[in-house]
Design an enzyme around this catalytic site. Structure first.
Site, PDB file in Angstrom:
ATOM      1  N   ASN A   1      -0.179  -1.498  -0.072  1.00 57.63           N
ATOM      2  CA  ASN A   1      -0.719  -1.413  -1.434  1.00 57.63           C
ATOM      3  C   ASN A   1      -0.406  -2.696  -2.191  1.00 57.63           C
ATOM      4  O   ASN A   1       0.665  -3.299  -2.020  1.00 57.63           O
ATOM      5  CB  ASN A   1      -0.272  -0.146  -2.183  1.00 57.63           C
ATOM      6  CG  ASN A   1       1.236   0.041  -2.265  1.00 57.63           C
ATOM      7  OD1 ASN A   1       1.979  -0.447  -1.443  1.00 57.63           O
ATOM      8  ND2 ASN A   1       1.676   0.762  -3.280  1.00 57.63           N
TER       9      ASN A   1
ATOM     10  N   GLU B   1      -0.497  -3.996  -6.018  1.00 52.61           N
ATOM     11  CA  GLU B   1      -0.643  -3.581  -7.415  1.00 52.61           C
ATOM     12  C   GLU B   1      -0.929  -4.772  -8.325  1.00 52.61           C
ATOM     13  O   GLU B   1      -0.892  -5.935  -7.886  1.00 52.61           O
ATOM     14  CB  GLU B   1       0.608  -2.813  -7.839  1.00 52.61           C
ATOM     15  CG  GLU B   1       0.771  -1.536  -7.023  1.00 52.61           C
ATOM     16  CD  GLU B   1       1.892  -0.634  -7.506  1.00 52.61           C
ATOM     17  OE1 GLU B   1       2.767  -1.086  -8.270  1.00 52.61           O
ATOM     18  OE2 GLU B   1       1.887   0.554  -7.108  1.00 52.61           O
TER      19      GLU B   1
ATOM     20  N   CYS C   1      -4.952   0.553  -2.678  1.00 52.01           N
ATOM     21  CA  CYS C   1      -4.083   1.314  -1.769  1.00 52.01           C
ATOM     22  C   CYS C   1      -3.972   0.621  -0.407  1.00 52.01           C
ATOM     23  O   CYS C   1      -4.862  -0.144   0.003  1.00 52.01           O
ATOM     24  CB  CYS C   1      -4.646   2.709  -1.539  1.00 52.01           C
ATOM     25  SG  CYS C   1      -4.642   3.765  -2.985  1.00 52.01           S
TER      26      CYS C   1
ATOM     27  N   GLU D   1      -4.312   1.913   2.565  1.00 57.94           N
ATOM     28  CA  GLU D   1      -5.340   2.312   3.534  1.00 57.94           C
ATOM     29  C   GLU D   1      -6.595   1.455   3.392  1.00 57.94           C
ATOM     30  O   GLU D   1      -7.175   0.989   4.371  1.00 57.94           O
ATOM     31  CB  GLU D   1      -5.730   3.788   3.329  1.00 57.94           C
ATOM     32  CG  GLU D   1      -4.614   4.773   3.602  1.00 57.94           C
ATOM     33  CD  GLU D   1      -3.790   5.113   2.355  1.00 57.94           C
ATOM     34  OE1 GLU D   1      -3.564   4.201   1.526  1.00 57.94           O
ATOM     35  OE2 GLU D   1      -3.378   6.274   2.230  1.00 57.94           O
TER      36      GLU D   1
ATOM     37  N   CYS E   1      -5.266   9.109  -0.794  1.00 52.39           N
ATOM     38  CA  CYS E   1      -5.843   9.535  -2.075  1.00 52.39           C
ATOM     39  C   CYS E   1      -7.351   9.738  -1.914  1.00 52.39           C
ATOM     40  O   CYS E   1      -7.943   9.404  -0.883  1.00 52.39           O
ATOM     41  CB  CYS E   1      -5.557   8.492  -3.157  1.00 52.39           C
ATOM     42  SG  CYS E   1      -6.653   7.063  -3.106  1.00 52.39           S
TER      43      CYS E   1
ATOM     44  N   CYS F   1      -9.488   6.622  -1.045  1.00 54.62           N
ATOM     45  CA  CYS F   1      -9.280   6.217   0.353  1.00 54.62           C
ATOM     46  C   CYS F   1      -9.973   7.191   1.308  1.00 54.62           C
ATOM     47  O   CYS F   1     -10.547   6.769   2.315  1.00 54.62           O
ATOM     48  CB  CYS F   1      -7.791   6.131   0.668  1.00 54.62           C
ATOM     49  SG  CYS F   1      -7.022   4.713  -0.144  1.00 54.62           S
TER      50      CYS F   1
HETATM   51  N1  THU Z   1      -1.018   4.515  -2.787  1.00 54.02           N
HETATM   52  C1  THU Z   1      -1.423   4.064  -1.558  1.00 54.02           C
HETATM   53  O1  THU Z   1      -1.364   2.870  -1.256  1.00 54.02           O
HETATM   54  N2  THU Z   1      -1.881   4.977  -0.675  1.00 54.02           N
HETATM   55  C2  THU Z   1      -1.914   6.321  -0.885  1.00 54.02           C
HETATM   56  O2  THU Z   1      -2.330   7.068   0.001  1.00 54.02           O
HETATM   57  C3  THU Z   1      -1.439   6.878  -2.159  1.00 54.02           C
HETATM   58  C4  THU Z   1      -1.085   5.889  -3.210  1.00 54.02           C
HETATM   59  C5  THU Z   1      -0.467   3.525  -3.733  1.00 54.02           C
HETATM   60  C6  THU Z   1      -1.269   3.257  -4.971  1.00 54.02           C
HETATM   61  C7  THU Z   1      -0.202   2.770  -5.920  1.00 54.02           C
HETATM   62  O3  THU Z   1       0.026   1.385  -5.676  1.00 54.02           O
HETATM   63  C8  THU Z   1       1.057   3.512  -5.507  1.00 54.02           C
HETATM   64  O4  THU Z   1       0.799   3.999  -4.191  1.00 54.02           O
HETATM   65  C9  THU Z   1       1.394   4.678  -6.419  1.00 54.02           C
HETATM   66  O5  THU Z   1       0.306   5.499  -6.607  1.00 54.02           O
END
Ligand code: THU
Length: 161
Positions: free
Chosen positions: A62, A64, A73, A75, A112, A115
């Protein structure tokens, strides 16, 4: 009127030691990728790893941003990387794991909604199911046979015909 029920099937493993060697290696790659996540805002570091039909393993994390919705994310980072480095090659399996710096990292993580939609697009694009291995840094592991099973009544290109 008619009621319809859709159930999903998933495998539950006590921990990674119960997995087949290929799955265990892919989950290991996802857990390793966690270290490279850029998650200074949520402190929730996620790592993904894809096994492609050509045998290549592609990681993703991920990423940010100070403008929160800009973040992506793990994935989708992995899927975009795979599609850029190896266009035209199907994805067979996706493993995902995480380290929650502010809490527990035991419960399997599941992708999520955005994704899931993205995973379904890749399944349809290559007409190939993508197995999904979900886990924390340690502890139990869930596996679903395809992304579509996480997306009942999903929207796809066939809805635009
Ligand atoms: N996140 C992912 O990278 N993958 C997931 O399946 C769930 C959430 C990340 C998004 C954000 O950067 C952090 O986790 C918190 O939501």
């Amino acid at each position: 009127m008619e009621n319809k029920i859709q159930q999903i099937e998933y495998e539950v493993y006590k921990d990674a030691s119960e997995l087949a060697p290929e799955d265990r290696a892919l989950l290991e790659a996802a857990r390793k990728a966690v270290e490279d996540a850029y998650a200074p805002y949520s402190r929730f570091k996620v790592g993904a790893a894809l096994l492609l039909a050509n045998g290549q393993c592609v990681p993703g994390t991920n990423q940010e941003n100070a403008s929160y919705p800009v973040g992506i994310c793990a994935e989708r980072t992995a899927l975009s990387t795979a599609s850029s480095l190896y266009p035209g090659i199907a994805v067979r399996t996706l493993a995902v794991s995480y380290h929650n710096e502010l809490g527990s990292s035991l419960k399997p993580i599941s992708p999520c909604g955005i994704c899931r939609q993205t995973i379904c697009e890749y399944e349809q694009r290559f007409n190939t199911p993508i197995r999904i291995i979900m886990a924390g840094l340690t502890g139990p592991v869930f596996i679903v046979k395809n992304g579509g099973s996480l997306m009942p009544l999903s929207f796809s290109s066939s809805d635009m015909l």
